[in-house]
Write a protein that holds these residues in place. Structure first.
Motif, mmCIF file in Angstrom:
data_model
loop_
_atom_site.group_PDB
_atom_site.id
_atom_site.type_symbol
_atom_site.label_atom_id
_atom_site.label_comp_id
_atom_site.label_asym_id
_atom_site.label_seq_id
_atom_site.Cartn_x
_atom_site.Cartn_y
_atom_site.Cartn_z
ATOM 1 N N HIS A 76 0.922 -1.188 0.109
ATOM 2 C CA HIS A 76 0.007 0.080 0.258
ATOM 3 C C HIS A 76 0.767 1.215 0.146
ATOM 4 O O HIS A 76 1.243 1.765 1.129
ATOM 5 N N HIS A 86 -8.323 -6.475 2.055
ATOM 6 C CA HIS A 86 -7.608 -5.561 2.900
ATOM 7 C C HIS A 86 -8.365 -5.457 4.309
ATOM 8 O O HIS A 86 -7.789 -5.165 5.298
ATOM 9 N N GLU A 226 -5.952 4.202 -4.591
ATOM 10 C CA GLU A 226 -5.741 5.354 -3.910
ATOM 11 C C GLU A 226 -4.468 5.807 -4.480
ATOM 12 O O GLU A 226 -3.666 5.340 -5.110
HETATM 13 ZN ZN LIG Z 1 -4.315 1.075 0.505
#
Ligand SMILES: [Zn+2]
Length: 264
Positions: A76, A86, A226
């Motif tokens: 991540h 996750h 992200e």
């Molecule tokens: Zn992440």
């Protein structure tokens, strides 16, 4: 003669209307929504950063050029996938996600007006409904992208994350906007989407302690993207995204190459 004219007409009409896949794609352009991976890549304050070591670089004993490197990093960081596993036990791991869920038409909801003025801004159900009043309902199976405007700060950790400190104590100093849990709940209850992407480090805001948005979305096998780059280059809807993470067996996420096709 008649036959010749007929054949010519078919030829002309084929030329004018190239509705093949290649023909369609050539009428648009590809936009890179990934940041590159380097020593500048931003990671969570507690995560391992990107390491890139030279195994060999130069002219070999046999006289030809050769280069090879070793890399190492947390799953991540930088532009990356959050697999549902996750935050949701038993949901898809990185290698289990169907390709159909990693590709699709996008919707871009731009909240940068508010978020750039407030580093703790939370995207509300009202932000989504306001967008829908102008653009229509979010189509089924969309990939929903939120633009906070913070992408403009990347990779300046202080501006992008709220702190450039690292380690466990730095987590409390994170300040960046993201999605309100109520907005995640509204989406799960009222719309059918494949994935949510955002131009900050997390689908929960910097000050989150319980990561509720992660739990709500991933519990429904909705994917997270992200640190998505270049969201200012996409139209409000109708871009087509291909998001291909590293296929880590059992992984909870991983580095993501995400690109979008936009019609000219
Ligand atoms: Zn992440």
């Amino acid at each position: 003669m008649k036959w010749f004219v007929f054949a010519l007409l078919i030829f002309v009409s084929c030329k004018e209307q190239d509705d093949s896949l290649i023909g369609e794609i050539s009428e648009g352009k590809w936009i890179d929504l990934s940041y590159d991976f380097s020593s500048q890549t931003l990671y969570w304050p507690t995560a391992e950063t990107f390491k890139f070591d030279t195994a060999f670089e130069g002219i070999t004993a046999s006289g030809f050029y050769y280069s090879a490197y070793n890399f190492c990093a947390a799953e991540h960081g930088g532009t990356h996938l959050d697999a549902p596993s996750h935050f949701a036990k038993g949901k898809w791991a990185a290698d289990e996600i169907p390709l159909n869920n990693l590709t699709g038409e996008t919707v871009v909801i731009d909240v940068s007006d508010k978020a750039l003025k407030n580093a703790n801004y939370l995207i509300s159900p009202d932000d989504i409904q306001t967008w829908e009043k102008i653009n229509g309902n979010i189509p089924e199976n969309s990939i929903l992208l939120f633009r906070t405007g913070y992408g403009a700060y990347y990779p300046d950790a202080k501006k992008y994350l709220g702190t450039d400190e690292r380690g466990a104590d730095a987590v409390a100093k994170l300040h960046f906007p993201s999605i309100h849990p109520d907005a995640a709940t509204w989406l799960v209850k009222n719309r059918k989407i494949k994935a949510v992407g955002i131009d900050v480090a997390s689908v929960d805001y910097g000050q989150s302690k319980d990561f509720k948005v992660h739990q709500i979305l991933y519990g429904e096998n909705i994917l997270g993207f992200e640190n998505v780059a270049n969201l200012d280059k996409l139209p409000v809807k109708g871009a087509y995204v291909i998001a291909l993470p590293m296929k880590i067996k059992g992984g909870s996420g991983g580095p993501l190459r995400i690109i979008a096709w936009v019609k000219n």
